[in-house]
Every structure is written in C-alpha cells, then in structure tokens.
Write a protein that holds these residues in place. Sequence first.
Motif, PDB file in Angstrom:
ATOM      1  N   UNK A  94      16.351  83.672  22.940  1.00 31.95           N
ATOM      2  CA  UNK A  94      16.175  82.268  22.582  1.00 31.95           C
ATOM      3  C   UNK A  94      15.082  81.642  23.433  1.00 31.95           C
ATOM      4  N   UNK A  95      15.027  82.055  24.705  1.00 31.40           N
ATOM      5  CA  UNK A  95      14.060  81.459  25.628  1.00 31.40           C
ATOM      6  C   UNK A  95      13.792  82.394  26.799  1.00 31.40           C
ATOM      7  N   UNK A  96      12.626  82.196  27.390  1.00 30.19           N
ATOM      8  CA  UNK A  96      12.283  82.855  28.651  1.00 30.19           C
ATOM      9  C   UNK A  96      12.381  81.808  29.754  1.00 30.19           C
ATOM     10  N   UNK A  97      12.907  82.202  30.902  1.00 29.88           N
ATOM     11  CA  UNK A  97      13.122  81.266  32.011  1.00 29.88           C
ATOM     12  C   UNK A  97      12.581  81.880  33.296  1.00 29.88           C
ATOM     13  N   UNK A  98      11.706  81.146  33.953  1.00 23.34           N
ATOM     14  CA  UNK A  98      11.236  81.523  35.288  1.00 23.34           C
ATOM     15  C   UNK A  98      11.969  80.635  36.292  1.00 23.34           C
ATOM     16  N   UNK A  99      12.745  81.250  37.179  1.00 22.85           N
ATOM     17  CA  UNK A  99      13.555  80.476  38.112  1.00 22.85           C
ATOM     18  C   UNK A  99      13.070  80.659  39.543  1.00 22.85           C
ATOM     19  N   UNK A 100      13.110  79.571  40.294  1.00 21.15           N
ATOM     20  CA  UNK A 100      12.835  79.592  41.730  1.00 21.15           C
ATOM     21  C   UNK A 100      14.002  78.892  42.413  1.00 21.15           C
ATOM     22  N   UNK A 101      14.735  79.648  43.229  1.00 19.64           N
ATOM     23  CA  UNK A 101      15.850  79.096  43.993  1.00 19.64           C
ATOM     24  C   UNK A 101      15.451  79.080  45.468  1.00 19.64           C
ATOM     25  N   UNK A 102      15.545  77.920  46.094  1.00 21.85           N
ATOM     26  CA  UNK A 102      15.235  77.790  47.518  1.00 21.85           C
ATOM     27  C   UNK A 102      16.513  77.412  48.256  1.00 21.85           C
ATOM     28  N   UNK A 103      16.916  78.258  49.193  1.00 18.83           N
ATOM     29  CA  UNK A 103      18.136  78.013  49.974  1.00 18.83           C
ATOM     30  C   UNK A 103      17.712  77.520  51.347  1.00 18.83           C
ATOM     31  N   UNK A 104      18.069  76.273  51.647  1.00 21.73           N
ATOM     32  CA  UNK A 104      17.639  75.629  52.879  1.00 21.73           C
ATOM     33  C   UNK A 104      18.600  75.952  54.026  1.00 21.73           C
ATOM     34  N   UNK A 105      18.131  75.844  55.279  1.00 21.52           N
ATOM     35  CA  UNK A 105      18.995  76.173  56.423  1.00 21.52           C
ATOM     36  C   UNK A 105      20.280  75.364  56.498  1.00 21.52           C
ATOM     37  N   UNK A 106      20.286  74.155  55.910  1.00 20.35           N
ATOM     38  CA  UNK A 106      21.508  73.332  55.938  1.00 20.35           C
ATOM     39  C   UNK A 106      22.430  73.631  54.751  1.00 20.35           C
ATOM     40  N   UNK A 107      22.072  74.623  53.922  1.00 17.53           N
ATOM     41  CA  UNK A 107      22.922  75.024  52.809  1.00 17.53           C
ATOM     42  C   UNK A 107      22.532  74.454  51.467  1.00 17.53           C
ATOM     43  N   UNK A 108      21.548  73.572  51.417  1.00 15.52           N
ATOM     44  CA  UNK A 108      21.098  73.024  50.144  1.00 15.52           C
ATOM     45  C   UNK A 108      20.504  74.109  49.256  1.00 15.52           C
ATOM     46  N   UNK A 109      20.811  74.053  47.967  1.00 16.59           N
ATOM     47  CA  UNK A 109      20.301  75.023  46.992  1.00 16.59           C
ATOM     48  C   UNK A 109      19.410  74.267  46.005  1.00 16.59           C
ATOM     49  N   UNK A 110      18.105  74.477  46.097  1.00 14.84           N
ATOM     50  CA  UNK A 110      17.149  73.799  45.222  1.00 14.84           C
ATOM     51  C   UNK A 110      16.776  74.728  44.071  1.00 14.84           C
ATOM     52  N   UNK A 111      16.932  74.248  42.845  1.00 16.66           N
ATOM     53  CA  UNK A 111      16.644  75.047  41.662  1.00 16.66           C
ATOM     54  C   UNK A 111      15.446  74.474  40.915  1.00 16.66           C
ATOM     55  N   UNK A 112      14.591  75.376  40.448  1.00 17.37           N
ATOM     56  CA  UNK A 112      13.495  75.003  39.541  1.00 17.37           C
ATOM     57  C   UNK A 112      13.507  76.003  38.395  1.00 17.37           C
ATOM     58  N   UNK A 113      13.854  75.545  37.196  1.00 14.27           N
ATOM     59  CA  UNK A 113      13.966  76.403  36.031  1.00 14.27           C
ATOM     60  C   UNK A 113      12.898  75.997  35.022  1.00 14.27           C
TER      61      UNK A 113
END
Length: 397
Positions: free
Chosen positions: A218-237
């Motif tokens: 259905x779709x192609x997805x390029x994901x970037x997950x950044x895990x910060x030292x304080x535990x934050x999980x940043x997603x870019x899809x």
Amino acid sequence: DRDTQMLRVRNHMDFTALEDGVEIRYALECDGVCRERGVLPAFSAEPGQTEAVALRVTAPERGKTFIKLYYYQKRETALIPAGYLLGEEEIPLRTVDDRNQDALRWLESSGKSLSPVKTEETETWVQLKGEGFQYRYDKRTGLFSSITCGEEEYLERPMELNIWRAPTDNDMYSKREWKRARYDRVKARAYTTQVFRKGDAAEIRSSMCLAAAALQPVMAVETVWTIEPDGGICAELSVKKNGEFPMLPRFGLRLFLTRKLDWVSYYGMGPYESYRDKHWASGHGRYEGSVVDMHEDYIRPQENGSHMDCDYVVLSGAGMNLAAVAEQPFIFNVSPYTQEELEEKQHNYELEPSGSTILCLDYAQNGIGSNSCGPGLGKKYRFDEEEFTFRLKLVPF
C-alpha cells in the motif's frame, strides 16, 4: 482586529436587535488557561446589521491563544429561559510565538547531563538502554516491541502502523473499496535497518512497507527513530502511498498500553469527539478524563472518540506516564476497545474490553461524512495524500 482591538459582530436574527436578545461574554485563553474573562460592553446591532465593539484584552507574547465568545439568552421567552447558552465560538489570536508552550517543553530534551544511550544488536532486534529506561526495536517490523521505563513495561503488544478504522455507518460504500484493498489486514515489514550514533542519542533508520498478503504494498515508509538520553523517542515517518490504492481511512501508530494507564489529559479539540468534517461542537483547550469515558457509546459500535488538532496527550496511572507530543497538531484516540472489536459487534452491549489501553496517534483520518445518504465526501475532507511526513515524540516517565 488585534491592532484596534475592535470586534465586528453581525446580527443574523430577523426581528430582534442584538442588545434586546443576547448577552455576549468572552474569555481569553492561552494554552488552555483562562487569562481574562468578562462581558462585552452593551452595543446595538439591528437585525441583519454588523456593528463594531471594543474588546480590550491583553494578549500574551507566547502561546496558543484564543478569544472565546459565549452567547446567552438575555430575556426569558416562551421557549428559552434567560441565561441559556445559545452558542459559542473561538477566534485565534496571533502572538509572537503561537506554539503551545507546554508542548514545547515536552519537545525539548530535559537538559540534564545524562549518559549516552547504549545499543546492542542482533539479526532481529536492537536493544536500547539509558538511565531509567530500556527499549527493544524489532528489525522485522521497524517498530518497537518493548518500552520499559523504571521497572514498568508500557507495551502489552508490539507497536503497529495503523491505516484501518472500525467502519462508521457513513462508510457503508467506502469500506467496500477499503476491504478490497485489504486495509484491514496490512502488516508492517522492514527491509533494512541501520543504527547510528547521534551525539549522546541513538538513531535507527529503517526502510519498510505496509502491505497485505498476496497484494502489492500500500505504501513505502522511511522511518527515523531518535532515542534521546532522557528516554524521549522521536519518530519521523516519511510515507509514499501507492496511487493505485483508494483513499486511506487513517494513518498513524497504534499502541496497546498497560491498562494501568487509565487517565487522559490533552490539549486539543474537546470535550466532544472531533473529525476534520465534524468538530464545530468542540473547541481548543485543556481536557481530561478516564479512558473509559473517552469512548462514545454508539448503539452500533463504530469508529468514535477521535480528537483532532492536538498538541499533546498524556496518559497516566499507577505512577506511570506516557506523553505524546508533536510540533504540528496531530489526532489521537484512546479506548478500552480494539477497532476489530468495534467492527465485529453489532450492538454496544456486546462489546468486550481488550484488557489494554489502546492509544491511536494519527497524522490524519478520513472524514466521517460520505455518500451513504447524500453526496460523496468533499475533497478537503478526504485523506488522499500520497506523500506526507508524520513527526511525533513519545516520552515515558
């Protein structure tokens, strides 16, 4: 008009002067907090006429700010008592920095001096460890299978990419196309995954797709997950949808969380459910309630309880918390019921809770109106984008 602080009011009544029929009260809210409130000075607007009235408020320099107007019945009539709320509306007020300042604090790292995120890899997963947290990322799906903060596991099932919703009554024709495309059966599959060091943070990049068995993706997805030292999980899809497929019901993440997280607080449109073509009854503000109460109990179970234009949502309970926040407003839904359960059952009394708190975090969702009993969904209410990027941050604490 911010410069002149004049408010233009049109009287749409046919026979009654505004001063005889309506009292207008106002409130100035910034990031959901009331800064000022009062009653507009008396003024006259004859039927069908527009008049200006001074509204002297002190706007803040920063924050998401609205002037809210409330229209009350001034005199008792045979049908309406005096003081009855006839309606309300909100007017956005520009500031130097229009961003929600509470959301901005969530988006920023803690600023503490913390140890770098440690990573460990196998062929199928990436383990990420920091001070007080431990996450596991599945290389096969491109999504997290475990989020542990302190000693508590937040996920009861692996995270999912989600494009399906329990069809509404209005989806009676659209769902035929969605079922033919097997939107209700798609699964995420990652082709490649790479792990990088980004300062003290860890970055995971995956190329993946969303597809049903025996069908093209259905779709192609390029994901970037950044895990910060304080535990934050940043997603870019970053998504590229196959143009041969019909419009999407929705796109976002679905999290099966521990049911200990049973309380919700958020800034967005509330307190009623809101969709891109169904939100005039809601207004921007801070709202809270239990997960159970966020469910709209329609007689026939279907998609419900969405809240659009949100800056953040926080789930809490038993000393656990999970915040979701984004720079661009997003949509969320939280429920004790799965979308599969809502679709399967024909009556509300048949519903069985899943045993989890199910949180859907969406980039967009298709409108609710359709051609079930009228014209098709208007173009501006359709979710038919073929390329888009969804950015979101998760913060367990």
